[in-house]
Design a protein around this motif. Structure first.
Motif, PDB file in Angstrom:
ATOM      1  N   CYS A   1      -4.137  -3.670   4.068  1.00  0.00           N
ATOM      2  CA  CYS A   1      -5.091  -2.583   4.232  1.00  0.00           C
ATOM      3  C   CYS A   1      -6.362  -3.087   3.544  1.00  0.00           C
ATOM      4  O   CYS A   1      -6.394  -3.201   2.317  1.00  0.00           O
ATOM      5  CB  CYS A   1      -4.588  -1.313   3.567  1.00  0.00           C
TER       6      CYS A   1
ATOM      7  N   GLU B   1     -12.482   1.237   5.698  1.00  0.00           N
ATOM      8  CA  GLU B   1     -11.209   0.539   5.868  1.00  0.00           C
ATOM      9  C   GLU B   1     -11.207  -0.112   7.248  1.00  0.00           C
ATOM     10  O   GLU B   1     -11.285   0.557   8.270  1.00  0.00           O
ATOM     11  CB  GLU B   1     -10.012   1.494   5.742  1.00  0.00           C
TER      12      GLU B   1
ATOM     13  N   CYS C   1      -5.724   4.891   5.416  1.00  0.00           N
ATOM     14  CA  CYS C   1      -5.699   4.950   3.949  1.00  0.00           C
ATOM     15  C   CYS C   1      -7.016   5.509   3.405  1.00  0.00           C
ATOM     16  O   CYS C   1      -7.706   4.874   2.606  1.00  0.00           O
ATOM     17  CB  CYS C   1      -5.361   3.584   3.379  1.00  0.00           C
TER      18      CYS C   1
ATOM     19  N   CYS D   1      -5.375  -2.076   8.544  1.00  0.00           N
ATOM     20  CA  CYS D   1      -4.385  -1.197   7.895  1.00  0.00           C
ATOM     21  C   CYS D   1      -2.984  -1.678   8.256  1.00  0.00           C
ATOM     22  O   CYS D   1      -2.715  -1.985   9.426  1.00  0.00           O
ATOM     23  CB  CYS D   1      -4.614   0.228   8.375  1.00  0.00           C
TER      24      CYS D   1
ATOM     25  N   CYS E   1       0.005   4.222   3.176  1.00  0.00           N
ATOM     26  CA  CYS E   1       0.498   4.168   4.559  1.00  0.00           C
ATOM     27  C   CYS E   1       1.917   3.612   4.586  1.00  0.00           C
ATOM     28  O   CYS E   1       2.382   3.146   5.614  1.00  0.00           O
ATOM     29  CB  CYS E   1      -0.434   3.323   5.422  1.00  0.00           C
TER      30      CYS E   1
ATOM     31  N   CYS F   1       0.824  -1.220   0.000  1.00  0.00           N
ATOM     32  CA  CYS F   1       0.000   0.000   0.000  1.00  0.00           C
ATOM     33  C   CYS F   1       0.856   1.268   0.000  1.00  0.00           C
ATOM     34  O   CYS F   1       1.659   1.479   0.907  1.00  0.00           O
ATOM     35  CB  CYS F   1      -0.909  -0.021   1.229  1.00  0.00           C
TER      36      CYS F   1
HETATM   37 ZN   LIG Z   1      -2.523   1.347   3.663  1.00  0.00          ZN
END
Ligand SMILES: [Zn+2]
Length: 184
Positions: free
Chosen positions: A174, A163, A139, A166, A129, A126
């Motif tokens: 995530c 979300e 995110c 994460c 983050c 991801c």
């Molecule tokens: Zn993330």
């Protein structure tokens, strides 16, 4: 945020070289994940966690409308045959196509899963983050982007998108949970 807000965040992120000098709109992989996550973190620092979250959601919506959406049309998601599909199948097909888009053209890795009638958008690598540590999911940009993508796929419906886990909070992925039954 306005131009001065953008410049202030770029300053905070020690990215002065990007002020009035935005990266080109192309598919080269030269905008690093660390820069993306640094920018989202600085948004929160400049506007507070709530303000930063609200802005990141709007940035995500803009990313879809000004960038990702054109690929949706290229992938046939605006063709009649697609438009006639029932909504759940439309969302499923659309989510798979957009995941494939990220997997092909960026270093972001996305996997789609269905669980208890929900669509799970797992970001396994991801950018949002990247190397961040946080106690809650951060995110938000991806949530905004997906909200907008779902609205576009469904002709303006609104969905619950959240979300749940994460990587910044110590989770393996995530994971954004999409309830495919629209709220409106
Ligand atoms: Zn993330």
């Amino acid at each position: 945020m306005g131009r001065s807000g953008v410049n202030a965040v770029l300053n905070l992120a020690s990215l002065r070289s990007l002020i009035e000098n935005y990266p080109p709109d192309d598919t080269n992989l030269d905008f690093p994940f660390s820069t993306v996550s640094n920018l989202t973190e600085m948004l929160e620092q400049a506007y507070g966690p709530r303000g930063g979250r609200g802005l990141a959601l709007r940035v995500g919506r803009a990313c879809f409308n000004n960038g990702v959406r054109q690929y949706g049309a290229q992938m046939g998601l605006t063709e009649m045959a697609f438009r006639l599909l029932p909504l759940p199948m439309k969302l499923q097909t659309g989510a798979k196509a957009f995941a494939e888009l990220f997997n092909t053209f960026t270093d972001q890795q996305v996997r789609i899963e269905e669980e208890n009638g929900n669509l799970l958008w797992h970001i396994e690598r991801c950018p949002l983050c990247w190397e961040r540590r946080a106690s809650d999911p951060v995110c938000h940009l991806a949530v905004g982007l997906l909200q907008e993508a779902l609205g576009w796929l469904s002709g303006g419906r609104i969905f619950n998108v959240e979300e749940k886990t994460c990587i910044a909070a110590g989770d393996k992925t995530c994971t954004i949970v999409i309830d495919p039954s629209p709220i409106f």
